[in-house]
Design a protein around this motif. Structure first.
Motif, PDB file in Angstrom:
ATOM      1  N   VAL A 153       0.928  -1.294  -0.127  1.00 53.29           N
ATOM      2  CA  VAL A 153       0.094  -0.009  -0.122  1.00 53.29           C
ATOM      3  C   VAL A 153       0.903   1.357   0.033  1.00 53.29           C
ATOM      4  CG1 VAL A 153      -2.019  -1.072   1.035  1.00 53.29           C
ATOM      5  CG2 VAL A 153      -0.226   0.098   2.513  1.00 53.29           C
ATOM      6  N   SER A 154       0.520   2.266  -0.671  1.00 56.37           N
ATOM      7  CA  SER A 154       1.103   3.575  -0.728  1.00 56.37           C
ATOM      8  C   SER A 154       0.702   4.431   0.716  1.00 56.37           C
ATOM      9  CB  SER A 154       0.583   4.413  -1.842  1.00 56.37           C
ATOM     10  OG  SER A 154       1.161   5.813  -1.837  1.00 56.37           O
ATOM     11  N   ILE A 155       1.820   4.914   1.183  1.00 58.46           N
ATOM     12  CA  ILE A 155       1.447   5.681   2.416  1.00 58.46           C
ATOM     13  C   ILE A 155       1.320   7.129   2.161  1.00 58.46           C
ATOM     14  CG2 ILE A 155       3.010   3.986   3.904  1.00 58.46           C
ATOM     15  CD1 ILE A 155       5.113   6.366   3.761  1.00 58.46           C
ATOM     16  N   ASP A 156       1.176   7.272   0.788  1.00 57.08           N
ATOM     17  CA  ASP A 156       0.919   8.955   0.545  1.00 57.08           C
ATOM     18  C   ASP A 156      -0.951   9.156   0.515  1.00 57.08           C
ATOM     19  OD1 ASP A 156       1.054  11.446  -0.243  1.00 57.08           O
ATOM     20  OD2 ASP A 156       1.871  11.180  -2.189  1.00 57.08           O
ATOM     21  N   ALA A 157      -1.448   8.959   1.658  1.00 59.34           N
ATOM     22  CA  ALA A 157      -2.837   8.820   1.799  1.00 59.34           C
ATOM     23  C   ALA A 157      -3.118   9.005   3.242  1.00 59.34           C
ATOM     24  CB  ALA A 157      -3.446   7.491   1.175  1.00 59.34           C
ATOM     25  N   THR A 158      -4.379   9.081   3.437  1.00 65.20           N
ATOM     26  CA  THR A 158      -4.789   9.179   4.958  1.00 65.20           C
ATOM     27  C   THR A 158      -4.532   7.924   5.536  1.00 65.20           C
ATOM     28  OG1 THR A 158      -6.994   8.823   4.733  1.00 65.20           O
ATOM     29  CG2 THR A 158      -6.280  11.077   4.596  1.00 65.20           C
ATOM     30  N   VAL A 159      -4.542   7.897   6.956  1.00 62.30           N
ATOM     31  CA  VAL A 159      -4.502   6.777   7.735  1.00 62.30           C
ATOM     32  C   VAL A 159      -5.697   5.628   7.344  1.00 62.30           C
ATOM     33  CG1 VAL A 159      -4.475   5.542  10.106  1.00 62.30           C
ATOM     34  CG2 VAL A 159      -3.050   7.542   9.593  1.00 62.30           C
ATOM     35  N   GLU A 160      -6.802   6.346   7.311  1.00 63.19           N
ATOM     36  CA  GLU A 160      -8.154   5.563   7.295  1.00 63.19           C
ATOM     37  C   GLU A 160      -8.003   5.059   5.645  1.00 63.19           C
ATOM     38  OE1 GLU A 160     -10.325   4.617   9.330  1.00 63.19           O
ATOM     39  OE2 GLU A 160      -9.148   5.459  10.734  1.00 63.19           O
TER      40      GLU A 160
END
Length: 180
Positions: A153-160
């Motif tokens: 998964v890409s971490i360039d997103a919100t935690v949710e």
């Protein structure tokens, strides 16, 4: 061992320091109703002291730490429990110690750029990993290969959003709260 379609007994959330392993792992465990363990708590004091002094760990430093986490995974699975464990697991050899051929343990790889993670580390004041060691972590990182069956998964997103992506890729829903 469980089949590929079976809900895993353990998820190892991996990535370099600052990728969000603890934050994502805690939220994922909460969402699934599983126990969360931070792999950092399995480090011997000598490893923490070494990292706090700005020195990278060697493989010799890491083997007892990785084996302690693997032993916990085995205990959790044998007890019919489920856990999410945050652990850097940067090299394939490290992941092989943790998973050791089990098909009921899955790797979740938090993928992000060095620039993004460096910015996150620079903002953290409470963690024992100095931002200068990030370069050595990226140098050490061996991204999981397809035959490791990782969830990436890409971490360039919100935690949710990240947690939603992990749950979707694993095919886990409300029924995953039940014990195996």
């Amino acid at each position: 061992m469980a089949g590929a379609a079976t809900t895993p007994c353990a998820l190892i959330v991996m990535g370099v320091s600052g990728s969000g392993k603890s934050t994502i792992g805690e939220r994922l465990a909460e969402r699934l109703g599983w126990r969360f363990e931070d792999g950092d708590r399995f480090h011997p004091a000598s490893n923490v002291a070494k990292m706090s002094a700005g020195h990278a760990l060697t493989d010799e430093d890491r083997w007892p730490w990785l084996q302690a986490i693997a032993d916990e995974i085995d205990r959790v699975c044998a007890a019919g429990e489920r856990a999410v464990i945050a652990c850097s697991a940067l090299k394939r050899a490290y992941r092989e110690v943790l998973v050791h051929g089990r098909d009921d343990v899955r790797i979740v790889y938090l993928d992000g750029t060095q620039d993004l993670i460096a910015a996150r580390l620079a903002a953290r004041k409470w963690h024992f990993m100095p931002p200068a060691l990030l370069v050595s972590q990226f140098k050490t990182l061996e991204k999981p290969a397809p035959n490791e069956n990782p969830v990436t998964v890409s971490i360039d997103a919100t935690v949710e959003t990240i947690v939603d992506d992990i749950v979707r890729q694993l095919g886990l829903g409300p029924g995953s709260r039940t014990r195996p």
